[in-house]
Design a protein around this motif. Structure first.
Motif, short mmCIF file in Angstrom:
data_model
loop_
_atom_site.label_atom_id
_atom_site.label_comp_id
_atom_site.label_asym_id
_atom_site.label_seq_id
_atom_site.Cartn_x
_atom_site.Cartn_y
_atom_site.Cartn_z
N PHE A 1 -7.27 -3.31 -4.16
CA PHE A 1 -6.13 -2.39 -4.12
C PHE A 1 -5.94 -1.67 -5.44
N MET B 1 -6.16 1.44 -0.91
CA MET B 1 -7.17 0.39 -0.69
C MET B 1 -8.48 1.01 -1.17
N GLU C 1 0.83 -1.22 0.00
CA GLU C 1 0.00 0.00 0.00
C GLU C 1 0.86 1.26 0.00
#
Ligand code: HEM
Length: 469
Positions: free
Chosen positions: A406, A296, A254
């Motif tokens: 994602f 996300m 991330e």
């Protein structure tokens, strides 16, 4: 009596249009048709997608009604989710993000205790991580600029910079013996993208992490596994390995996505501003990128424990509900336009603090400061090395990764001009130092065995060439 979710007409979410960056149009269309919450088909499973900000916040913040454990998912417990449903490897994970109530609180307290030393800048451990991150960034930039002649060149900033930088940080935080890092991250990507080889990838990952747990039990260090063990010596090896997987995936994947997304934002700015960018400005630009493209973009499911109203629908107990920060950020309540009035921004919540990219409520990300530190350094060092960087293709044609949860770029090709006086370098002093502290022989004394760093770079480049960089 409301129509059951499974009987509602649900359009497939992951269409070609969705995957080619036209997500906002799809969210708008669903919002016009259904309101704040829409039934969608997610790879063959019926799911509620929460599109609007107020409803998203309500779901995220009320743990007494909305649970995360898969034990609350009706279709799953009734055996109606096929064993090979592609998202299962990303959901069947025994870690805090899927815990509720007491169990969540205990696991969360341990994780906060283990992460905090790395993000509290009054702590020497965090200061060392910050200094190391600067050095990792400088090494990577020296390496990527080291291949060509002259002062200018082409680079692929995802594969060569935005992904390896947080991976190196994750490696350090987890206290991996250097040689283990590269295989692990490749498998994280296979699981998170709900790919066909996800089940084997999660098996390999967990085996590597269990090995790491055994090493840290025997020989603790200044790292997340050792701090988790110190906080809770009774934690099982299995649960510890799952929590490490969460830290690894979030830090490496991330944060890498946010760095790449922020680079795109920065490169779309007037370059003249970069030389005078202040730290505060980086914070703003990172927030802006997080709002425009949350790493996300959809969250893992929540399930109501009793029937409840949400948007225009009645949601049955145990229905899967997926909050979409990406949709919530384009909702008029957040982005403006609610309440009529002259200004399009009237009624908007568009402030840096209100966005949902790091979640909200009891599961809110405990490591936002750390993520901002890594991304901020990543941007700052890039503009210190390069006098000029520009996208090598139009921003609206950049390739995006296709994942139900994602959002990140596959590749970020740029043209650059090195800042005068900045030497190209291929010396990997910082990696050498890590080898030394791990008790390994210096690379220069081991010509027979390529460094893990070099192998990582080679693998990343290979993957980038095959469209998964
Ligand atoms: C740009 C980087 C990051 C983003 C965008 C991000 C985003 C998020 C989001 C949206 C959640 C909430 C998920 C939910 O409510 O279902 C979350 C939770 C979490 N994040 Fe992050 N995160 C990032 C970096 C990190 C890093 C670097 C770490 C660890 C070092 C981390 C550790 C966690 C943990 C442990 C949770 C679970 C918290 C809980 O369930 O109580 N994250 N993150």
């Amino acid at each position: 009596m409301s129509t059951p979710l499974e009987e509602l007409p649900a359009e497939p979410l992951l269409t070609r249009e969705y995957e080619t960056g036209r997500r906002a149009e799809i969210h708008d269309r669903l919002r016009t048709r259904y309101g704040a919450v829409a039934p969608v088909d997610l790879m063959g499973q019926s799911v509620w997608l929460v599109l609007d900000y107020p409803e998203a916040l309500a779901v995220l913040t009320d743990e007494s009604l909305w649970k995360k454990s898969l034990a609350h998912w009706r279709a799953y417990t009734e055996g109606r989710v096929p064993k090979d449903w592609p998202l299962l490897p990303a959901l069947e994970c025994d870690m805090v993000i899927f815990f509720d109530d007491q169990r969540r609180m205990a696991a969360r307290a341990a994780l906060e205790a283990a992460i905090e030393p790395f993000q509290d800048l009054s702590n020497p451990i965090a200061q060392r991580l910050r200094d190391l991150t600067v050095r990792y960034a400088d090494e990577l930039l020296g390496f990527l600029a080291g291949g060509g002649g002259g002062l200018g060149g082409m680079a692929e900033l995802c594969g060569q910079y935005a992904r390896p930088l947080p991976l190196m940080v994750a490696n350090h935080m987890l206290g991996f013996p250097v040689a283990q890092g590269e295989e692990v991250i490749m498998d994280v990507w296979r699981v998170l993208d709900a790919g066909p080889d996800g089940p084997e990838a999660i098996e390999r990952l967990m085996a590597g992490l269990r090995e790491l747990v055994a090493q840290k039990r025997a020989r603790p260090g200044e790292d997340v596994p050792s701090y988790l063990l110190a906080h809770d010596p009774d934690i099982s090896d299995e649960e510890l390995a799952w929590e490490l997987y969460l830290v690894l995936a979030t830090t490496a994947d991330e944060t890498g996505s946010l760095l790449a997304n922020t680079l795109v934002e920065a490169l779309s700015e007037d370059m003249a501003r970069h030389s005078t960018m202040q730290v505060g400005f980086y914070g703003e630009i990172i927030n802006h990128a997080a709002i425009a493209n949350p790493p996300m973009h959809n969250m893992t499911f929540r399930f109501p424990v009793v029937p409840t109203e949400l948007g225009r629908f009645g949601i049955a107990a145990g229905d899967p509900v997926m909050v979409s920060p990406a949709a919530a950020h384009t909702c008029p309540h957040f982005a403006g336009g609610v309440g009529g009035g002259a200004g399009a921004q009237q009624g908007a919540l568009l402030t840096s603090r209100a966005h949902l990219s790091f979640g909200a409520g009891p599961h809110r990300c405990p490591a936002q400061d750390l993520a901002f530190m890594i991304v901020g350094i990543g941007i700052e060092r890039l503009f210190a090395h390069f006098e000029k960087v520009e996208l090598a293709m139009p921003a609206d044609q950049l390739p995006w990764r296709s994942s139900p949860l994602f959002s990140g770029l596959r590749a970020l090709p740029v043209r650059y001009l090195l800042t005068e006086g900045r030497a190209r370098t291929t010396a990997l002093a910082v990696v050498e130092e890590e080898h030394a502290s791990a008790g390994e022989r210096p690379l220069t004394e081991r010509p027979e065995r390529p460094s893990p760093f070099w192998r990582l770079m080679a693998t990343l480049r290979r993957r980038a060439r095959h469209g998964r960089g």
